[in-house]
Scaffold this active site. Structure first.
Site, mmCIF file in Angstrom:
data_model
loop_
_atom_site.group_PDB
_atom_site.id
_atom_site.type_symbol
_atom_site.label_atom_id
_atom_site.label_comp_id
_atom_site.label_asym_id
_atom_site.label_seq_id
_atom_site.Cartn_x
_atom_site.Cartn_y
_atom_site.Cartn_z
ATOM 1 N N CYS A 1 32.757 24.707 23.386
ATOM 2 C CA CYS A 1 31.666 25.665 23.621
ATOM 3 C C CYS A 1 31.309 26.491 22.391
ATOM 4 C CB CYS A 1 32.021 26.577 24.787
ATOM 5 S SG CYS A 1 32.516 25.669 26.246
ATOM 6 N N HIS B 1 27.693 32.384 24.484
ATOM 7 C CA HIS B 1 27.912 31.171 25.260
ATOM 8 C C HIS B 1 27.799 31.521 26.744
ATOM 9 C CE1 HIS B 1 29.476 27.708 27.074
ATOM 10 N NE2 HIS B 1 30.682 28.195 27.321
ATOM 11 N N ASN C 1 27.020 26.202 32.856
ATOM 12 C CA ASN C 1 27.696 26.203 31.555
ATOM 13 C C ASN C 1 27.460 24.839 30.899
ATOM 14 O OD1 ASN C 1 29.537 25.975 29.456
ATOM 15 N ND2 ASN C 1 31.264 26.830 30.584
HETATM 16 N N1 COA Z 1 34.194 27.214 46.040
HETATM 17 C C1 COA Z 1 34.958 27.883 46.893
HETATM 18 N N2 COA Z 1 36.234 28.215 46.661
HETATM 19 C C2 COA Z 1 36.738 27.886 45.458
HETATM 20 C C3 COA Z 1 36.000 27.189 44.491
HETATM 21 C C4 COA Z 1 34.676 26.854 44.811
HETATM 22 N N3 COA Z 1 33.863 26.196 43.960
HETATM 23 N N4 COA Z 1 36.777 26.997 43.412
HETATM 24 C C5 COA Z 1 37.968 27.553 43.663
HETATM 25 N N5 COA Z 1 37.942 28.080 44.915
HETATM 26 C C6 COA Z 1 39.008 28.777 45.608
HETATM 27 C C7 COA Z 1 40.363 28.456 45.067
HETATM 28 O O1 COA Z 1 40.853 27.264 45.644
HETATM 29 C C8 COA Z 1 41.164 29.675 45.474
HETATM 30 O O2 COA Z 1 41.495 29.530 46.810
HETATM 31 P P1 COA Z 1 42.954 30.034 47.338
HETATM 32 O O3 COA Z 1 42.986 31.500 47.024
HETATM 33 O O4 COA Z 1 42.899 29.709 48.771
HETATM 34 O O5 COA Z 1 43.936 29.253 46.536
HETATM 35 C C9 COA Z 1 40.140 30.800 45.376
HETATM 36 O O6 COA Z 1 38.848 30.177 45.399
HETATM 37 C C10 COA Z 1 40.259 31.649 44.128
HETATM 38 O O7 COA Z 1 40.365 30.758 43.037
HETATM 39 P P2 COA Z 1 40.512 31.300 41.598
HETATM 40 O O8 COA Z 1 40.599 30.146 40.631
HETATM 41 O O9 COA Z 1 41.591 32.333 41.560
HETATM 42 O O10 COA Z 1 39.116 32.029 41.400
HETATM 43 P P3 COA Z 1 38.667 33.024 40.280
HETATM 44 O O11 COA Z 1 38.261 34.290 40.918
HETATM 45 O O12 COA Z 1 39.600 33.058 39.121
HETATM 46 O O13 COA Z 1 37.337 32.322 39.769
HETATM 47 C C11 COA Z 1 36.504 30.935 37.981
HETATM 48 C C12 COA Z 1 37.375 30.998 39.215
HETATM 49 C C13 COA Z 1 36.592 29.530 37.412
HETATM 50 C C14 COA Z 1 35.053 31.221 38.374
HETATM 51 C C15 COA Z 1 36.990 31.985 36.953
HETATM 52 O O14 COA Z 1 38.373 31.860 36.760
HETATM 53 C C16 COA Z 1 36.304 31.848 35.638
HETATM 54 O O15 COA Z 1 35.112 32.081 35.544
HETATM 55 N N6 COA Z 1 37.050 31.509 34.580
HETATM 56 C C17 COA Z 1 36.458 31.285 33.279
HETATM 57 C C18 COA Z 1 36.002 29.893 33.267
HETATM 58 C C19 COA Z 1 35.034 29.613 32.214
HETATM 59 O O16 COA Z 1 33.996 30.226 32.150
HETATM 60 N N7 COA Z 1 35.354 28.641 31.376
HETATM 61 C C20 COA Z 1 34.540 28.182 30.350
HETATM 62 C C21 COA Z 1 34.849 28.942 29.124
HETATM 63 S S1 COA Z 1 34.190 28.120 27.812
#
Ligand code: COA
Length: 317
Positions: free
Chosen positions: A114, A241, A271
């Protein structure tokens, strides 16, 4: 070393729009979950006949036309991508062939995920410094739908496909600065690719990456502003980004920065990794929101883990 100014951009987007509701038909998710955590409502995915290369070619042609230059004036082509159609020839060499660029110029791909567009811009500056030609063609292009596991709801809802190209011109007077960083890490991984099979799809440790991204963004912005003695008055646009609206909002809050200067487009593109920064600049340009002499901070962070910041001047067409 020669400075650069950005004189024109061009986009190459796939036609198919995939909304959060569409994603919810194939994985257990909802528009509400995706939008509140990421700011994403829709993304584009390549369809039959579209690929990393076709997006890149369209973007490059649009940028060259918008800049009003001819392909033989281009002194280097640098493509930021980690999802090329072929590992060799590089996307840059494919563009050289199909755009009829000169044969005696460097053409290469850069893989910094990215952060790719910032790395590619910095590489292009070095090439132009050693060239008699005035212009560089720099792209960010990704076909992430090819490397994402469409059954993994934790990743497939986040990413989209797209490409954008920028034409930079040598400039004595334009404000320009860039710096790059990396910290080897496997918090984001993606295995080898082929047309049909993805041996190990894109994976990331979402929570860790979120923490890293907020910190990297904050550091890149404060460093760039300090190094160039800028205040918020001097900065016209911050183009980060477009991973996640919450990452950008968290950083705006930490910096006490003017929110209206931070452009966001992940709501309709998701993204798009290396493509997200040039796509955002191209949209600003298309909307007439950017004028000659504007100063932009470009901030990238992502797989590697890598990060980078650039201060660029928009030169207008
Ligand atoms: N729809 C519904 N539920 C989802 C899901 C989706 N698409 N994806 C994950 N979940 C669930 C998980 O299974 C988890 O369930 P559980 O609590 O029963 O285990 C719950 O939602 C929370 O998951 P979690 O991974 O802790 O969510 P989060 O609040 O951390 O959000 C992201 C996830 C990916 C949105 C967040 O971590 C993020 O934005 N990270 C940065 C990622 C990024 O931008 N990367 C690129 C950088 S270049």
């Amino acid at each position: 070393m020669t400075n650069l100014k950005l004189i024109a951009c061009g986009m190459g987007l796939p036609k198919k729009v995939v909304t959060n509701e569409d994603m919810a038909k194939t994985v257990d998710t909802s528009d509400e979950w995706i939008y509140t955590r990421t700011g994403i409502r829709a993304r584009r995915f390549c369809d039959e006949g579209e690929s990393n290369f076709t997006m890149a070619l369209e973007a490059a042609k649009n940028a060259i036309a918008a800049a009003g230059i001819t392909p033989d004036e281009i002194g280097c082509v640098v493509c930021a991508t980690f999802t090329p159609d072929y590992l060799t020839p590089s996307l840059a060499c494919l563009l050289q062939l199909h755009l009829g660029l000169s044969e005696d110029i460097p053409a290469l791909d850069v893989n910094s995920a990215c952060t790719g567009f910032i790395y590619a811009t910095t590489v292009a500056r070095g090439f132009l410094d050693q060239s008699d030609r005035e212009y560089a063609l720099v792209l960010g292009v990704e076909q992430l739908s090819r490397v994402v596991d469409m059954t993994d709801r934790a990743t497939c809802v986040l990413f989209g496909d797209g490409g954008a190209a920028a034409i930079y011109k040598k400039s004595e007077s334009a404000a320009f600065d860039s710096f790059l960083g990396a910290k080897g890490s496997t918090e984001i991984t993606c295995g080898g690719i082929s047309r049909e099979i993805v041996p190990s799809p894109l994976w990331m440790n979402g929570k860790e990456v979120f923490r890293f991204a907020v910190g990297a963004m904050y550091r890149c912005i404060t460093d760039l502003m300090e190094r160039n003695q800028l205040t918020w008055e001097d900065v016209d646009h911050v183009v980060c980004h477009q991973a996640n609206a919450r990452i950008i909002d968290r950083c705006i809050h930490k910096l006490k920065a003017p929110e209206e200067k931070f452009y966001k487009n992940m709501d309709h593109l998701g993204n798009t990794s290396a493509a997200s920064i040039p796509l955002a600049i191209a949209e600003l340009e298309e909307a007439g929101r950017i004028k000659a002499g504007d100063k932009l901070l470009l901030i990238g962070f992502g797989g590697g883990l890598t990060w980078g910041g650039a201060l660029i001047t928009y030169g207008g067409k």
